[in-house]
Design a protein around this motif. Structure first.
Motif, mmCIF file in Angstrom:
data_model
loop_
_atom_site.group_PDB
_atom_site.id
_atom_site.type_symbol
_atom_site.label_atom_id
_atom_site.label_comp_id
_atom_site.label_asym_id
_atom_site.label_seq_id
_atom_site.Cartn_x
_atom_site.Cartn_y
_atom_site.Cartn_z
ATOM 1 N N UNK A 100 0.838 -1.211 0.000
ATOM 2 C CA UNK A 100 0.000 0.000 0.000
ATOM 3 C C UNK A 100 0.866 1.250 0.000
ATOM 4 N N UNK B 6 5.051 9.674 1.740
ATOM 5 C CA UNK B 6 5.578 9.484 3.086
ATOM 6 C C UNK B 6 7.099 9.401 3.084
ATOM 7 N N UNK C 48 6.618 19.614 14.084
ATOM 8 C CA UNK C 48 6.996 19.620 15.500
ATOM 9 C C UNK C 48 8.096 20.623 15.783
ATOM 10 N N UNK D 38 -1.977 12.572 7.672
ATOM 11 C CA UNK D 38 -2.225 11.611 6.588
ATOM 12 C C UNK D 38 -1.047 11.598 5.608
ATOM 13 N N UNK D 39 -0.433 12.768 5.432
ATOM 14 C CA UNK D 39 0.626 12.896 4.439
ATOM 15 C C UNK D 39 1.781 11.940 4.733
ATOM 16 N N UNK D 40 2.099 11.768 6.020
ATOM 17 C CA UNK D 40 3.313 11.024 6.362
ATOM 18 C C UNK D 40 3.075 9.526 6.457
ATOM 19 N N UNK D 41 1.822 9.092 6.454
ATOM 20 C CA UNK D 41 1.556 7.662 6.647
ATOM 21 C C UNK D 41 2.099 6.849 5.466
ATOM 22 N N UNK D 42 3.017 5.918 5.722
ATOM 23 C CA UNK D 42 3.641 5.186 4.621
ATOM 24 C C UNK D 42 2.698 4.214 3.923
ATOM 25 N N UNK D 43 1.579 3.872 4.586
ATOM 26 C CA UNK D 43 0.713 2.845 3.991
ATOM 27 C C UNK D 43 -0.708 3.359 3.759
ATOM 28 N N UNK E 82 -2.888 -0.328 9.291
ATOM 29 C CA UNK E 82 -1.885 0.434 10.050
ATOM 30 C C UNK E 82 -0.746 -0.476 10.522
ATOM 31 N N UNK F 229 3.582 2.575 13.042
ATOM 32 C CA UNK F 229 4.863 3.285 13.116
ATOM 33 C C UNK F 229 4.752 4.570 13.932
ATOM 34 N N UNK F 230 3.518 5.045 14.154
ATOM 35 C CA UNK F 230 3.250 6.222 14.974
ATOM 36 C C UNK F 230 3.823 7.502 14.394
ATOM 37 N N UNK F 231 4.087 7.453 13.090
ATOM 38 C CA UNK F 231 4.586 8.658 12.430
ATOM 39 C C UNK F 231 3.480 9.718 12.422
ATOM 40 N N UNK G 168 1.107 10.099 14.491
ATOM 41 C CA UNK G 168 0.908 10.643 15.838
ATOM 42 C C UNK G 168 1.913 11.760 16.097
ATOM 43 N N UNK G 169 3.142 11.570 15.599
ATOM 44 C CA UNK G 169 4.153 12.608 15.769
ATOM 45 C C UNK G 169 3.874 13.808 14.876
ATOM 46 N N UNK G 170 3.267 13.541 13.733
ATOM 47 C CA UNK G 170 3.017 14.634 12.795
ATOM 48 C C UNK G 170 1.832 15.485 13.234
ATOM 49 N N UNK H 172 -0.158 17.991 15.174
ATOM 50 C CA UNK H 172 0.205 19.048 16.119
ATOM 51 C C UNK H 172 -0.734 19.127 17.325
ATOM 52 N N UNK I 59 -3.917 11.589 18.619
ATOM 53 C CA UNK I 59 -3.856 10.213 18.124
ATOM 54 C C UNK I 59 -3.329 9.315 19.234
#
Ligand SMILES: Nc1nc2c(c(=O)[nH]1)N[C@H]1C(S)=C(S)[C@@H](COP(=O)(O)OP(=O)(O)OC[C@H]3O[C@@H](n4cnc5c(=O)[nH]c(N)nc54)[C@H](O)[C@@H]3O)O[C@H]1N2
Ligand SMILES: Nc1nc2c(c(=O)[nH]1)N[C@H]1C(S)=C(S)[C@@H](COP(=O)(O)OP(=O)(O)OC[C@H]3O[C@@H](n4cnc5c(=O)[nH]c(N)nc54)[C@H](O)[C@@H]3O)O[C@H]1N2
Ligand code: SF4
Ligand code: SF4
Ligand code: SF4
Ligand code: SF4
Ligand code: SF4
Ligand SMILES: [Mo]
Lengths: 784, 450, 227
Positions: free
Chosen positions: B135, B140, B230, C77-82, C100, C103-105, C107-109, C111, C115
């Motif tokens: 996917x 990303x 961040x 959403x932008x950073x989610x690899x999948x 999912x 990776x919690x990316x 969650x970090x993205x 602001x 999440x």
């Protein structure tokens, strides 16, 4: 050759790269749970059952949501005239009581020593036989009085049922908690009205709350909530006078911090300014109010009227010194209250549950009297009585009346003068968990162990149930029939129907039905009054009575409530359905009955005293206060004789801090089994969950060398409990705020790290009111 | 005739450099055993984590990333040593490179895998890792990262392998065991002038190719952070900053490796003081660069004075993270600067001490980038702590020991110094260099007049 | 094409947390328990934050309930690899638990820190399972979850409207938190339908959004208190 080289080592490379991912893929074998039911959900058939929440005195309307018959959610009942679809978090979490893993599956009897976990199942018949035998024995031995009832709360029919049964059986030793905050006492003494005041907050343009947790534990928090739901235009100004930055204080438009136990003093100060500025309602006072001017009684003694008392003791600088409220703020507040169109002063336990608290109560109530706010829109109202049938046992000639003056859990065991009553042989615990809720758990424990037969009706295996010989588990309020009226704080009568939203999940029985059954088994005059088999029959009867009363209406949509008020005020009443039966059906489907009309011309809502006048600080009140507290100015005013204490009051060395206990909105009383959802969302102000905390002002924390998160023991002269320090600027310097209610154990569903503030609180009630004295405890913090 | 006898008969270069392949000391086994033990323990810790879920870590909300991501950045950083440095030296025809390149390239190839698995260890659902391909979501940065690391790994492996072929062929011809391995790896290479020629052409092409790839890797890793909003992550400098940091820690790691090899395999004759001196100079340059980048980064934040950013910055300068922060400054700048600035301390001990400091310091740098920001989300929430759990620490230890172990093993199968390049050096480089130098000299005018 | 959004009136909100509990009940959010609370791993899609300023006795405080802001330009959403989280055509930012990788990316993205990660396998006592909401799928261990604007309620409302061959009416799709609020502080609806209350309130002079400067364009608006 070149080609050869690169191809081969390329393989090596990619193979290596694969290793990383391979490792991950391997872990597929490890136990990872797949989603329980995936995205392929199918919409089930929804249905809704209206009922009433019994988790606090507000009695909001609830609506159970069932999907394919399975009970999956509690919503607010949008038709309910008070809560109007809103619920507090407890109301929603109620579903967790029904499904709580700690529930008893059926009746059990204890085989081990008192307090042990050694219980074994028993059939309902065998259990009831045991109860009946014991009751019969006691009665035949002429010791009916040795049978005692502890009742946490018994709403509507349950109260009548217990009363009737006890009268018929012949004991008056039943103590019922009625959430009393002493306000009914004040109304009775000053207006001869035996009811707590009612408020129409939506119509008040200035709500002056003396520590009443309007958005927390207050009688009718939904009233307060609804008062906020208004268009910005007609914003009721909401001033919270509180000893801490409480949830209510944050919600209010203005918060006035004040020293503990000085609310009455502040009221005096306000009265002084209002009197000086002549902002009080002169006509009302001259025509309807006694005790304002000095007066001489029949025996020729002259008594100082409130006016002169106030002018003597309410000087702003002095009051400011006592309360810590700046003079400027005091005057501004007095001006606001004196000039507002429809202001109202509200108070509750926060003021009255203190030695001498009655004095403060009267001083605050005086503000309403001075502004002529009695029975005026947005002022102090009185809820009209409901056309319900009287006591269940009207037939009886000489009704024993019951001692209702003790608050169950807080004051049991009651020492009676000269031990008149015989020692208890049978003790019933209904909705009561004294071990968890009493300030003197130890004495309760041994007292329980001494009683030959203790019967608990608790659906849960709570602390006190452990000491019972028999546990006859009740249905939860979601599985049984009952009824519950709105608290007296609501200006019009509301009758909520409690009906089963699901079939009982376990082999439990509604305690009401059990009592009817026991009465029947005892037979004779013990059963003479009863013509019912189940509580459902009684509730139906009451509903039919309301239906025939040619008044009010089944719950209806908010917009139609307005119409109704209109019509009824013109003396109209529309028929609901063809017959009373149909009307009753409509009530059941809507959730209850109400009658929105309020009569502002009814003089009996102002005073029911012989002379029809209203008393400020009547003589009986003065005498009562004198007898209860000492060192008060004039013996009965809510200020001490000695001069105002400066802000820098030297704190007593041994116990330097004042304990300020408070109820968290998300927690139910004393021992109610805690609902995990609520424990997850404790203290909105200080965050965190699942443990008892102690709010300490940063400055105080620095002085004591305490850090947030540290564990401390809170010690008083009476006892101690543990808590986790939370450094909170909303805590008053020199004060510790501690929430109650987390100390009880949740069987089978994560237990909180709880301490019980009551352990440190003195057990002596205030003689003047019989109310607990909880807000005058001094403590120290010891790091552990 | 045993392998040992074969090798002992050879003359110096080959004898010394092939000796490790045929003789293994007790100490070697002891260390190997120790490293293996730690690695197995780390594997066990991971198995435990798979059972319990990431609850086994010290992570929480909002501290979503911790040790694993720190180690990811750290190890990938270390892996920059080899390929990149050796490539640069080759391209620059730095003669002193000859004895260094291979040990460097080995570091790259062997450590990169250990770095690459860290994010997978960090996943809540490692069983679904292949979703990254099934996917793939091209926007990303995490996906870009998978790509660039995969590419870098491949390129580095080739770049390690190709220059090794002549040595492998020689070993095959000597008939050392395991024969099939060397026979396979030597892929029928026969040393001949024109074979050498192709080989060297390929090497020089590869050398140029791998440099941009290497740069891309750590740039993208920097972007993983920089492309979020961040505080103190969202910074344009992160790409180059990370690349520089990677080379920095890479060089330090290489120095340490050289020192150890020199000691255990008696390679004093090949890793000479001059090598350490040169590497020390490189380290010095990077130290100064590091200071420059770090200063620039923190100055912009401080001067900008944006609330959320300041909260994070202050937690490093004076707050909860002051200790790891200033320790980092000491290890990444003060110590290496003091030691590498003077020729006298640019000896073996000096460079090693400095390098150890730098390696630790660079781990701390990654810590100071990941953790403080995580704990200071915008709209600040309740101040929290992050205490790595035993699982995280075990896995970190396991990773490190795992890398050391495979490196040790590698030295037992492959000459850790390129034999043919050394020999070539002895034969040709003097002539080459003097020719090159002659090329720099001014032309003879007389001839022109005539 | 509606653009679903929410307005929360901070002047009305009394911090009762009914929205938090209602959300739990509606979305089968698992109970973390005391340990999770101590480790700060409690999951709550809706969180009522209390902002306290100043020192005793001069303190100002207010409650700020925070669900997912369902940003129109969501950094998560932008950073989610999948692509396990994405913004649908009606502006709802959704999660695909089954995809999912944890990776919690995202969650970090994010602001807004809304999440939540399943650090442990969510568990429910057997006795409460019958009471779970069948409309909402349960989450496995190791994935991210967050407020979905009660998306399943939209699907239901749509089905009903479709069955009755009519468009969706205002108020038919309303999330659990909005329904539960006893002070009526939460208003939900289509921000692009000028006729709807939510759209009007979003244009109210008191209206503001959290971290507007970040350009995430949240669809949760707040009305500042007046006094
Ligand atoms: N959510 C919830 N609601 C409930 C209940 C519940 O358990 N949970 N229980 C119901 C029952 S049984 C009762 S009796 C009522 C009780 O209703 P309340 O009496 O309103 O409940 P408390 O929170 O105990 O009230 C204590 C308040 O007094 C303040 N206070 C503490 N010390 C002092 C002091 O020294 N001086 C002054 N002036 N104020 C002080 C505290 O800040 C706190 O706000 O609530 C009823 N409603
Ligand atoms: N620590 C602490 N002590 C307190 C208080 C406090 O807030 N904190 N509040 C004080 C006040 S004001 C009061 S009114 C008392 C209240 O305290 P109690 O009168 O003891 O009432 P609760 O503790 O609310 O509930 C008592 C028991 O009723 C049982 N129960 C729950 N639901 C049902 C039901 O449907 N049927 C039956 N038969 N039983 C049920 C539960 O097992 C629960 O333990 O506590 C007083 N003591
Ligand atoms: S306020 Fe009281 S009655 Fe109303 S929902 Fe909450 S607990 Fe139930
Ligand atoms: S339910 Fe409404 S009033 Fe209560 S906290 Fe949530 S938003 Fe505020
Ligand atoms: S609030 Fe956070 S999670 Fe929600 S959409 Fe915006 S960025 Fe994504
Ligand atoms: S945690 Fe899940 S949703 Fe978030 S970025 Fe990673 S894969 Fe996407
Ligand atoms: S919208 Fe639904 S999911 Fe989001 S917070 Fe409200 S109730 Fe929870
Ligand atoms: Mo009570």
């Amino acid at each position: 050759m070149t080609v050869a080289i690169s191809r081969r080592s390329f393989l090596v490379g990619t193979a290596g790269a694969g290793v990383g991912f391979g490792l991950g893929a391997l872990s597929h074998q490890f136990p990872f749970a797949p989603p329980e039911f995936g995205p392929d959900w199918r919409p089930g058939v929804e249905s809704f059952v209206p009922s009433t929440c019994l988790l606090c005195p507000a009695h909001c309307g609830i609506r159970a949501r069932l999907v394919d018959g399975a009970f999956t959610r509690i919503d607010g009942n949008p038709l309910h005239p008070v809560s109007q679809g809103g619920l507090c978090p407890k109301g929603r979490a109620g579903i967790q009581l029904a499904y709580h893993p700690g529930r008893l599956k059926g009746p059990v009897q204890r085989v081990g020593p008192p307090g042990s976990d050694a219980f074994e199942p028993i059939t309902w018949d065998a259990a009831l036989d045991r109860v009946v035998a014991a009751l019969r024995a006691a009665r035949e031995a002429g010791q009916a009085q040795s049978v005692e009832w502890l009742v946490g709360n018994a709403d509507g029919v349950m109260g009548d049922l217990l009363t009737a049964f006890c009268r018929a059986y012949g004991t008056d030793r039943i103590t019922v908690d009625d959430y009393r905050d002493g306000s009914a006492e004040v109304m009775r003494l000053s207006q001869g009205i035996d009811a707590a005041p009612a408020y129409d907050l939506q119509s008040s343009d200035l709500i002056l709350s003396f520590g009443a947790g309007l958005s927390e534990a207050w009688w009718a928090s939904p009233l307060a909530a609804r008062a906020r739901d208004r268009d910005p235009g007609r914003a009721a100004r909401w001033v919270q006078i509180d000893v801490r930055l409480s949830r209510t204080a944050v919600a209010a438009d203005q918060w006035i911090p004040i020293r503990p136990g000085t609310h009455g003093a502040l009221a005096l100060g306000l009265a002084y300014l209002i009197a000086k500025e002549g902002l009080y309602d002169a006509d009302v006072i001259s025509q309807r109010v006694s005790g304002w001017e000095d007066w001489t009684d029949e025996s020729g003694v002259t008594h100082a009227g409130f006016r002169s008392l106030v002018l003597r003791h309410g000087r702003p600088d002095d009051v400011s010194g006592r309360t810590g409220v700046p003079v400027s703020q005091l005057t501004a507040l007095a001006k606001a209250f004196g000039t507002a169109r429809s202001p109202v002063a509200i108070w509750d336990h926060a003021v009255s549950w203190r030695r001498g608290g009655l004095a403060d109560a009267f001083a605050i109530h005086a503000l309403n009297v001075m502004r002529g706010r009695l029975n005026r829109p947005g002022g102090v109202l009185v809820q009209a009585p409901m056309p319900l049938p009287g006591p269940l046992d009207t037939a009886r000639a000489t009704p024993l009346d019951l001692s209702d003056c003790d608050l169950t859990a807080t004051t049991w065991p009651v020492e009676r003068a000269g031990g008149a009553a015989s020692p208890t042989t049978v003790l019933f615990l209904y909705q009561s968990n004294p071990i968890a809720s009493s300030p003197k758990s130890e004495r309760v424990r041994e007292a329980l162990s001494r009683v030959p037969l203790v019967v608990s009706f608790s659906p849960f295996f709570d602390e006190s149930a452990r000491y019972a010989d028999l546990i006859l588990p009740d249905h939860t309020y979601l599985e049984r029939w009952q009824d519950a009226a709105a608290p007296q704080a609501v200006p019009f009568p509301v009758w909520g129907i409690v009906q089963p939203v699901i079939r009982p999940l376990h082999d439990t029985r509604a305690t009401g039905d059990v009592i009817l059954n026991v009465a029947a088994r005892l037979g004779g005059d013990v059963n003479a009054w009863s013509r019912w088999k189940t509580v459902e029959e009684i509730v139906t009867e009451r509903g039919m009575a309301l239906a025939r009363a040619q008044r009010g209406s089944a719950f209806v949509e908010p917009f139609r409530q307005g119409e109704l008020r209109e019509l009824e005020s013109r003396g109209w009443w529309l028929q609901h359905g063809e017959s009373a039966e149909q009307y009753w059906q409509m009530m059941r489907e809507a959730g209850g009955w109400f009658d929105p009309i309020y009569d502002y011309h009814d003089r009996s809502a102002v005073s029911q005293l012989a002379d029809g006048r209203v008393w400020i600080f009547p003589r009986e009140a003065r005498d009562r206060i004198r007898s209860s507290a000492d060192g008060l100015a004039e013996g009965f005013l809510p200020i001490t004789e000695e001069a105002a204490t400066s802000p820098a009051r030297p704190a007593p060395a041994e116990f330097p801090l004042q304990l300020v206990p408070f109820r968290v909105l998300t927690l139910a009383s004393g021992g109610t089994p805690l609902m995990p959802w609520l424990l997850e969302h404790l203290g909105v102000l200080t965050g965190g969950g699942w443990e008892t905390w102690a709010e300490v002002n940063p400055e105080t924390a620095r002085e004591l060398g305490l850090q947030g998160g540290e564990r401390v023991r809170v010690e008083s002269a009476q006892g101690a409990f543990d808590a986790t320090v939370r450094v909170f600027p909303g805590a008053q310097p020199g004060v510790v705020n501690v929430p109650y209610g987390l100390h009880t154990r949740v069987e089978g569903w994560g237990s909180p790290r709880g301490g019980n503030p009551l352990a440190a609180i003195g057990a002596q009630p205030d003689p003047a009111t019989g109310l607990p004295d909880w807000y005058s405890t001094r403590v120290r913090l010891v790091r552990i | 005739m045993t392998d040992l006898e074969i090798v002992s008969r050879l003359e110096q270069d080959e004898r010394v450099l092939l000796m490790p392949l045929v003789r293994t000391t007790k100490t070697f086994w002891r260390w190997a055993a120790l490293m293996a033990a730690v690695t197995v323990w780390g594997a066990f810790a991971y198995a435990y984590q798979l059972k319990t879920g990431l609850g086994a870590t010290g992570l929480n909300t909002p501290e979503y990333w911790g040790i694993y991501i720190i180690c990811f950045v750290f190890f990938i950083g270390i892996s920059h040593a080899g390929t990149l440095i050796s490539a640069i030296l080759r391209v620059a025809h730095a003669e002193w490179r000859r004895s260094i390149t291979r040990s460097a390239e080995f570091i790259t190839v062997l450590v990169i895998g250990f770095g690459a698995v860290q994010p997978i260890i960090d996943l809540g659902r490692p069983d679904r890792v292949l979703n990254v391909f099934l996917h793939a979501q091209p926007f990303s940065p995490l996906l870009w990262d998978v790509m660039s690391i995969g590419l870098y790994f491949t390129a580095s492996s080739i770049y390690l392998y190709v220059p090794m072929i002549p040595d492998l062929a020689r070993i095959r011809d000597l008939g050392l065991h395991p024969r099939p391995l060397y026979w396979f790896l030597a892929i029928g290479y026969r040393d001949s002038p024109q074979a050498r020629h192709t080989l060297e052409r390929m090497i020089s092409i590869l050398a140029v190719m791998v440099i941009p790839i290497a740069v891309s890797v750590h740039t993208v890793i920097g972007w993983i952070f920089a492309l979020t909003l961040r505080p103190m992550w969202h910074s344009a400098i992160f790409g180059p900053y990370f690349v520089m940091g990677a080379i920095f820690s890479g060089i330090a790691a290489l120095i340490i490796a050289m020192a150890i090899l020199r000691r255990v395999y008696r390679l004093e004759a090949y890793f000479k003081d001059v090598h350490f001196n040169h590497m020390g100079v490189l380290l010095f340059v990077m130290t100064v660069l590091w200071f420059y980048f770090t200063f620039a980064e923190h100055l912009t934040v401080w001067y900008g004075g944006e609330e959320a950013e300041l909260a994070t910055l202050n937690s490093k300068l004076t707050g909860a993270f002051a200790f790891p922060f200033w320790l980092m400054v000491a290890f990444c700048f003060v110590v290496p600067f003091a030691l590498m600035a003077r020729r006298a301390t640019r000896n073996v001990t000096g460079t090693v001490v400095a390098s150890v400091a730098v390696v630790i310091g660079m781990w701390l740098e990654r810590f100071n980038i990941v953790v403080p920001t995580s704990l200071h989300p915008r709209g600040g929430m309740s101040a929290l702590h992050y205490v790595p759990s035993w699982v995280e620490l075990s896995i970190m230890a396991g990773t490190l020991s795992g890398f050391i172990l495979v490196y040790m093993v590698a030295t037992k199968f492959f000459p850790i110094i390129s034999i043919w390049e050394i020999q070539e050096g002895r034969e040709k480089s003097i002539a080459e260099v003097s020719a090159r130098v002659a090329g720099y000299l001014p032309d003879d005018l007389v001839t022109v007049e005539r | 094409m509606p653009r679903w959004g929410m307005v929360i009136d901070l002047d009305k909100c009394n911090g009762c947390q009914a929205c938090e509990v209602a959300c739990r009940s509606e979305n089968n959010v698992a109970v973390g328990g005391p340990q999770a609370a101590r480790e700060n791993r409690t999951i709550s899609w809706m969180q009522v934050h209390t902002e306290v300023e100043g020192e005793w006795p001069a303190i100002r405080a207010r409650f700020v309930p925070q669900p997912c802001m369902h940003c129109d330009r969501p950094p998560c959403t932008l950073v989610c690899p999948v692509e396990a989280t994405s913004r649908d055509r009606e502006g709802i930012v959704s999660q695909i638990y089954a995809r999912c990788i944890g990776c919690r990316y995202c969650a970090n993205a994010c602001p807004y820190t809304v999440k939540f990660f399943n650090w442990y396998k969510p568990s429910y006592p057997d006795s409460v399972v019958p009471g779970l909401n069948p409309d909402v799928s349960m989450r496995p261990v190791g994935v991210i979850e967050k407020c979905t604007f009660c998306h399943h309620r939209l699907q239901k409302a749509r089905d009903v409207a479709r069955a009755e061959k009519r468009p969706l009416r205002e108020g038919e799709y309303s999330p659990a938190c909005a329904d539960s609020c006893p002070t009526g502080a939460i208003v939900f609806g289509d921000l692009d339908d000028a006729g709807q209350r939510v759209a009007q309130l979003a244009r109210d002079p008191r209206a503001f959004r959290l971290h507007e400067d970040l350009g995430t364009q949240p669809k949760v608006y707040y009305l500042a208190e007046q006094d």
